[in-house]
Design an enzyme around this catalytic site. Structure first.
Site, short mmCIF file in Angstrom:
data_model
loop_
_atom_site.label_atom_id
_atom_site.label_comp_id
_atom_site.label_asym_id
_atom_site.label_seq_id
_atom_site.Cartn_x
_atom_site.Cartn_y
_atom_site.Cartn_z
N GLU A 98 0.83 -1.22 0.00
CA GLU A 98 0.00 0.00 0.00
C GLU A 98 0.86 1.26 0.00
O GLU A 98 2.00 1.24 0.45
CB GLU A 98 -0.87 0.02 1.27
N ASP A 99 0.29 2.35 -0.46
CA ASP A 99 0.98 3.63 -0.36
C ASP A 99 0.76 4.27 1.01
O ASP A 99 1.65 4.90 1.55
CB ASP A 99 0.53 4.59 -1.48
N ASP A 102 -4.44 5.12 6.56
CA ASP A 102 -4.97 6.31 7.23
C ASP A 102 -6.04 5.86 8.25
O ASP A 102 -5.72 5.52 9.38
CB ASP A 102 -5.53 7.26 6.17
N PHE A 151 -2.95 16.12 4.59
CA PHE A 151 -3.34 15.52 3.32
C PHE A 151 -2.16 15.54 2.36
O PHE A 151 -1.68 16.61 1.99
CB PHE A 151 -4.55 16.21 2.71
N VAL A 152 -1.69 14.34 2.00
CA VAL A 152 -0.48 14.24 1.18
C VAL A 152 -0.79 13.69 -0.21
O VAL A 152 -1.73 12.92 -0.40
CB VAL A 152 0.59 13.36 1.87
N ARG A 164 -0.35 12.02 -8.86
CA ARG A 164 0.24 10.70 -8.59
C ARG A 164 1.66 10.61 -9.13
O ARG A 164 2.48 9.82 -8.66
CB ARG A 164 -0.59 9.59 -9.24
C1 PRP Z 1 -6.06 5.26 -0.66
C2 PRP Z 1 -4.80 4.44 -0.40
C3 PRP Z 1 -5.29 3.30 0.44
C4 PRP Z 1 -6.42 3.91 1.24
C5 PRP Z 1 -5.94 4.21 2.62
O1 PRP Z 1 -6.75 4.69 -1.73
O2 PRP Z 1 -4.22 4.00 -1.60
O3 PRP Z 1 -5.78 2.23 -0.35
O4 PRP Z 1 -6.79 5.12 0.55
O5 PRP Z 1 -6.89 4.90 3.35
P1 PRP Z 1 -7.69 4.32 4.61
O6 PRP Z 1 -6.67 3.74 5.55
O7 PRP Z 1 -8.36 5.55 5.18
O8 PRP Z 1 -8.68 3.30 4.11
P2 PRP Z 1 -7.96 5.41 -2.48
O9 PRP Z 1 -9.26 4.90 -1.95
O10 PRP Z 1 -7.77 6.90 -2.47
O11 PRP Z 1 -7.77 4.83 -3.96
P3 PRP Z 1 -6.49 5.00 -4.92
O12 PRP Z 1 -5.41 4.09 -4.40
O13 PRP Z 1 -6.99 4.58 -6.26
O14 PRP Z 1 -6.07 6.46 -4.88
#
Ligand code: PRP
Length: 179
Positions: A98-99, A102, A151-152, A164
């Site tokens: 994961e990136d 949160d 917010f990053v 991205r």
């Molecule tokens: C982001 C990120 C994680 C998730 C983390 O994805 O890549 O998957 O949010 O947040 P959380 O701990 O509050 O659940 P997003 O839903 O924005 O989709 P993306 O990866 O396509 O940007």
């Protein structure tokens, strides 16, 4: 694009050091296994690409597309699977890539799903951890960097699908999302 960034939180140099450190650790911890690395799209993309080149093991890579932010800056808490895995994880050691973690709504939902599908083990590696954002208790096994509740964007992380491609992680100027 770069003018919308208030400050850099994780530089390109630091990201490279993180990938090297985590890759070495994962190489040791998974040396007797053939794990499946599951990237959660889209945010995982650059991290998956850089991290995997530091893991000196036999492993498979798979992707799933999940989303809970639906464009805004706050999690909706409603985790949607937009594209599922194309392989079975039954009896396999799964490492989710994961990136960011949160609220942890995404990762907790996916871990429950993978255990239900019969994975032997499910752990995660995340570039960023934002513990102050938690809505559910959860501690990732492998963390690149703990960051404050800001917010990053960049290095896979988006705001309304943009930013991205920034090579670093930065804090977005509030005026960008308060427009
Ligand atoms: C982001 C990120 C994680 C998730 C983390 O994805 O890549 O998957 O949010 O947040 P959380 O701990 O509050 O659940 P997003 O839903 O924005 O989709 P993306 O990866 O396509 O940007």
């Amino acid at each position: 694009m770069r003018n919308d960034i208030a400050k850099i939180l994780v530089s390109e140099t630091e990201i490279a050091e993180i990938c090297d450190r985590l890759g070495k650790q994962l190489t040791i911890d998974y040396q007797d296994k053939e794990p499946i690395l599951v990237g959660l799209l889209k945010g995982c993309m650059p991290f998956m690409s850089d991290l995997t080149r530091h893991i000196d093991l036999m492993f498979e890579v798979a992707y799933m597309s999940v989303s809970s932010y639906h464009g805004g800056i706050a999690s909706s808490g409603d985790v949607k699977i937009k594209m599922d895995l194309d392989i079975s994880i039954k009896g396999r050691d799964v490492l989710i890539v994961e990136d960011i973690v949160d609220t942890a709504n995404t990762i907790v939902t996916i871990i429950e799903l993978f255990k239900h599908r019969g994975a032997k083990s499910v752990k995660m590696v995340t570039l960023l951890d934002k513990p102050e954002g938690r809505q559910r208790p959860y501690q990732p096994e492998y963390v690149g960097k703990v960051i404050p509740k800001e917010f990053v964007v960049g290095y896979g992380l988006d705001y309304n699908e943009f930013y991205r491609n920034l090579p670093y992680v930065g804090v977005l100027k509030p005026e960008v999302y308060n427009k």
